[in-house]
Write an enzyme that holds these catalytic residues in place. Structure first.
Site, PDB file in Angstrom:
ATOM      1  N   LYS A 181       0.722  -1.218   0.091  1.00 15.20           N
ATOM      2  CA  LYS A 181      -0.064   0.052   0.056  1.00 15.20           C
ATOM      3  C   LYS A 181       0.829   1.128  -0.061  1.00 15.20           C
ATOM      4  O   LYS A 181       1.577   1.722   1.007  1.00 15.20           O
ATOM      5  CB  LYS A 181      -0.849   0.105   1.150  1.00 15.20           C
ATOM      6  CG  LYS A 181      -1.903   1.175   1.074  1.00 15.20           C
ATOM      7  CD  LYS A 181      -2.635   1.707   2.290  1.00 15.20           C
ATOM      8  CE  LYS A 181      -1.703   2.658   3.182  1.00 15.20           C
ATOM      9  NZ  LYS A 181      -1.750   4.073   2.165  1.00 15.20           N
ATOM     10  N   GLY A 233       6.622   4.938   8.945  1.00 13.53           N
ATOM     11  CA  GLY A 233       5.860   6.143   9.002  1.00 13.53           C
ATOM     12  C   GLY A 233       6.053   6.770  10.298  1.00 13.53           C
ATOM     13  O   GLY A 233       7.157   6.674  11.033  1.00 13.53           O
ATOM     14  N   THR A 235       5.591   7.775  14.467  1.00 15.54           N
ATOM     15  CA  THR A 235       5.610   6.899  15.539  1.00 15.54           C
ATOM     16  C   THR A 235       4.082   6.912  16.035  1.00 15.54           C
ATOM     17  O   THR A 235       3.807   5.586  16.529  1.00 15.54           O
ATOM     18  CB  THR A 235       6.565   7.728  16.636  1.00 15.54           C
ATOM     19  OG1 THR A 235       7.856   7.474  16.328  1.00 15.54           O
ATOM     20  CG2 THR A 235       6.428   6.783  17.854  1.00 15.54           C
ATOM     21  N   ALA A 237       1.441   6.479  14.267  1.00 23.52           N
ATOM     22  CA  ALA A 237       0.842   5.356  13.319  1.00 23.52           C
ATOM     23  C   ALA A 237       1.293   4.171  13.928  1.00 23.52           C
ATOM     24  O   ALA A 237       0.662   3.201  13.807  1.00 23.52           O
ATOM     25  CB  ALA A 237       0.976   5.658  11.941  1.00 23.52           C
ATOM     26  N   GLY A 238       2.486   4.012  14.097  1.00 26.96           N
ATOM     27  CA  GLY A 238       3.376   2.941  14.232  1.00 26.96           C
ATOM     28  C   GLY A 238       2.872   2.350  15.731  1.00 26.96           C
ATOM     29  O   GLY A 238       2.779   1.133  16.002  1.00 26.96           O
ATOM     30  N   GLU A 255       9.455   1.051  11.318  1.00 27.34           N
ATOM     31  CA  GLU A 255      10.476   1.826  11.076  1.00 27.34           C
ATOM     32  C   GLU A 255       9.785   3.228  11.072  1.00 27.34           C
ATOM     33  O   GLU A 255       9.085   3.676  10.109  1.00 27.34           O
ATOM     34  CB  GLU A 255      11.380   1.901   9.376  1.00 27.34           C
ATOM     35  CG  GLU A 255      12.617   2.401   9.490  1.00 27.34           C
ATOM     36  CD  GLU A 255      12.695   4.018   9.295  1.00 27.34           C
ATOM     37  OE1 GLU A 255      12.593   4.772  10.052  1.00 27.34           O
ATOM     38  OE2 GLU A 255      12.509   4.408   7.993  1.00 27.34           O
ATOM     39  N   CYS A 289      13.230  10.718   8.071  1.00 23.95           N
ATOM     40  CA  CYS A 289      12.943  10.374   9.517  1.00 23.95           C
ATOM     41  C   CYS A 289      14.330  10.360  10.201  1.00 23.95           C
ATOM     42  O   CYS A 289      14.459  10.660  11.249  1.00 23.95           O
ATOM     43  CB  CYS A 289      12.544   8.992   9.619  1.00 23.95           C
ATOM     44  SG  CYS A 289      13.349   7.708   8.539  1.00 23.95           S
ATOM     45  N   GLU A 388       9.325  15.561  16.194  1.00 28.77           N
ATOM     46  CA  GLU A 388       9.676  15.569  14.840  1.00 28.77           C
ATOM     47  C   GLU A 388       8.860  16.411  13.958  1.00 28.77           C
ATOM     48  O   GLU A 388       7.688  16.241  14.216  1.00 28.77           O
ATOM     49  CB  GLU A 388       9.673  14.024  14.334  1.00 28.77           C
ATOM     50  CG  GLU A 388      10.036  14.034  13.062  1.00 28.77           C
ATOM     51  CD  GLU A 388      10.049  12.465  12.614  1.00 28.77           C
ATOM     52  OE1 GLU A 388      11.026  11.895  11.895  1.00 28.77           O
ATOM     53  OE2 GLU A 388       8.970  11.538  12.715  1.00 28.77           O
TER      54      GLU A 388
END
Length: 483
Positions: A181, A233, A235, A237-238, A255, A289, A388
């Protein structure tokens, strides 16, 4: 951009063919320099995700790919590498147009590095040992690498080709099947790459693509037919993905974000350091990143460093990303520009001083541009030093001695990357052992396709790149023999 490159897509790639999606909704792809629509992709539905995962599942469970030898997989990857080389300029042009990375940098990120990835993984496949015998105190055991299964690969917009191949290549090398995706902001280059993969000789269903936004990604992550999720993506969303995978005991690689610190020691060559940090900090307009966005400098050299940095960054050419002379392009979207502008305002509210930039680029009526910005007077407790930003914003933070510099570098929820700048390489290497990050540089910062990349702490789980990245796509089976 090659005029033959397709930009108006109305199909998904599933089970070896370009198929119509279940719905008719589409997502516009907009050029961040002109703010003009340049293409579209389908906005997939849960039914599309079901269809893609079912194809990948059938290909893995019943198809031939997982049963091929590493040498056969190397042949397919080698053919894909040759095809990519022929189409590289077209793919670089598409990614530059859709996400605004200056073409001189996009040629590296989405052209040269992917070429290296393809060649490297083809070589790994040719030499991969999937089974070995080990003799221990209890006798002989066969240790076997088994492909993990169906992989959901979810990639961001900031380096779409390179970051996608970080997932696709090791998964295919291991014998897995993949559902990719792309990010909605940057799907065009990856869909062109999909055409090359479709013609590479992979069996139907081994590689599939669904396009869409966050909802499509969540549907894919939670799908019971997916064995492993690989995500690059934010953090935030992770954490959501990790929670979904944890509930299902699903394998996951993440990552995620960073707030990397570059430590400038007193013996560093100032001109060379500033020149190196221009790239390490502002590549892809700071939308990386691993960007070295916290610049730690001793009190003794602070003022001269800031002066040199402001001169160098202020001279960088900002503008049209298709111009080879451009060094700083637009941000990827209006939403991202708004986010960065919010941090510029926040930094001033927190008491940081604007040594350079601090707003939109003067004279530009179109394009999602923000000036390269240097903040001084920054304390590591400020949000602009801890969160970030993902834009061309640098914070200069003073330190008293090397011990304090390391403490400031480690005082972060992130642990992705960092660097040290010094006239003594061995001193820099020694310092790197004290900094808790996954990737580090001495008088430089870059990564290499042959080595593992990933973060400590909130910067992620697992590694991509090198043989360690391939091992993420295997399960290890031990078979004890009766002798």
């Amino acid at each position: 951009m090659n005029a033959a490159a397709q930009t108006a897509h109305d199909r998904l790639f599933v089970d070896g063919d370009w198929v119509a999606p279940a719905g008719d909704a589409v997502l516009a792809v907009v050029n961040p320099h002109t703010e003009q629509r340049i293409g579209q992709v389908p906005d997939s539905t849960p039914a599309d995700v079901d269809r893609a995962v079912a194809a990948a599942r059938a290909a893995f469970d019943s198809g031939p790919w997982r049963r091929t030898s590493p040498a056969e997989r190397a042949e397919v990857l080698g053919g894909l590498a040759a095809a990519f080389e022929r189409e590289r300029d077209t793919i670089v042009g598409l990614t530059t147009a859709e996400m605004g990375c200056p073409v001189s940098q996009s040629a590296l990120i989405n052209g040269v590095l992917p070429t290296m990835q393809l060649g490297y993984h083809a070589g790994l496949a040719a030499d991969l040992a999937v089974e070995e015998r080990r003799t221990g105190p209890m006798g002989t055991t066969v240790v076997r690498r088994e492909p993990i299964g169906v992989v959901a690969a979810i990639v961001p917009w900031n380096g779409p080709i390179y970051l996608a191949l970080n997932k696709i290549l090791p998964a295919l090398l291991a014998g897995c099947s993949v559902v990719l995706k792309p990010a909605p902001e940057a799907s065009l280059g990856l869909l062109h790459l999909t055409g090359l993969i479709a013609a590479s000789g992979l069996p139907a269903g081994v590689f599939n693509v669904v396009t869409g936004g966050r909802e499509v990604g969540e549907s894919l992550v939670a799908h019971p037919g997916v064995d492993r999720v690989s995500f690059t993506g934010s953090t935030a969303a992770g954490r959501r993905i990790a929670a979904l995978c944890g509930e299902r005991l699903k394998r996951v690689g993440l990552e995620l974000g960073g707030k990397s610190a570059a430590i400038v020691l007193d013996d560093a060559d100032l001109a060379a350091t500033v020149e190196g940090l221009k790239t390490a900090s502002l590549l892809n307009t700071g939308q990386i990143c691993a960007a070295q966005s916290r610049l730690l400098v001793s009190h003794r050299r602070h003022d001269e460093f800031v002066d040199a940095l402001v001169d160098a960054v202020g001279a960088m050419r900002v503008g049209d990303p298709t111009d080879p002379a451009t060094e700083v392009g637009p941000l990827v979207s209006a939403r991202q520009r708004d986010r960065v502008e919010g941090y510029l305002a926040l930094g001033r509210e927190e008491g940081a001083k604007t040594a350079l930039g601090g707003g939109r680029v003067p004279g530009r009526a179109t394009g999602w541009y923000v000036e390269p910005t240097v903040f001084t007077g920054v304390d590591n407790s400020m949000r602009v030093a801890r969160e970030e930003i993902f834009g061309p914003v640098l914070t200069v933070i003073p330190f008293r001695d090397e011990e304090e510099a390391v403490a400031i570098a480690n005082d972060s929820e992130y642990g992705l990357a960092g660097s040290v700048w010094t006239d003594d390489v061995e001193r820099g290497l020694a310092l790197s052992r004290a900094v808790r990050v996954g990737s580090y540089g001495v008088n430089c910062y870059t990564s290499d396709v042959t080595v593992p990349f990933g973060g400590f702490k909130a910067s992620g789980l697992g590694r991509e790149g090198g043989p360690e990245g391939v091992d993420e796509y295997f399960e290890f089976q031990s078979v004890k023999l009766p002798y």
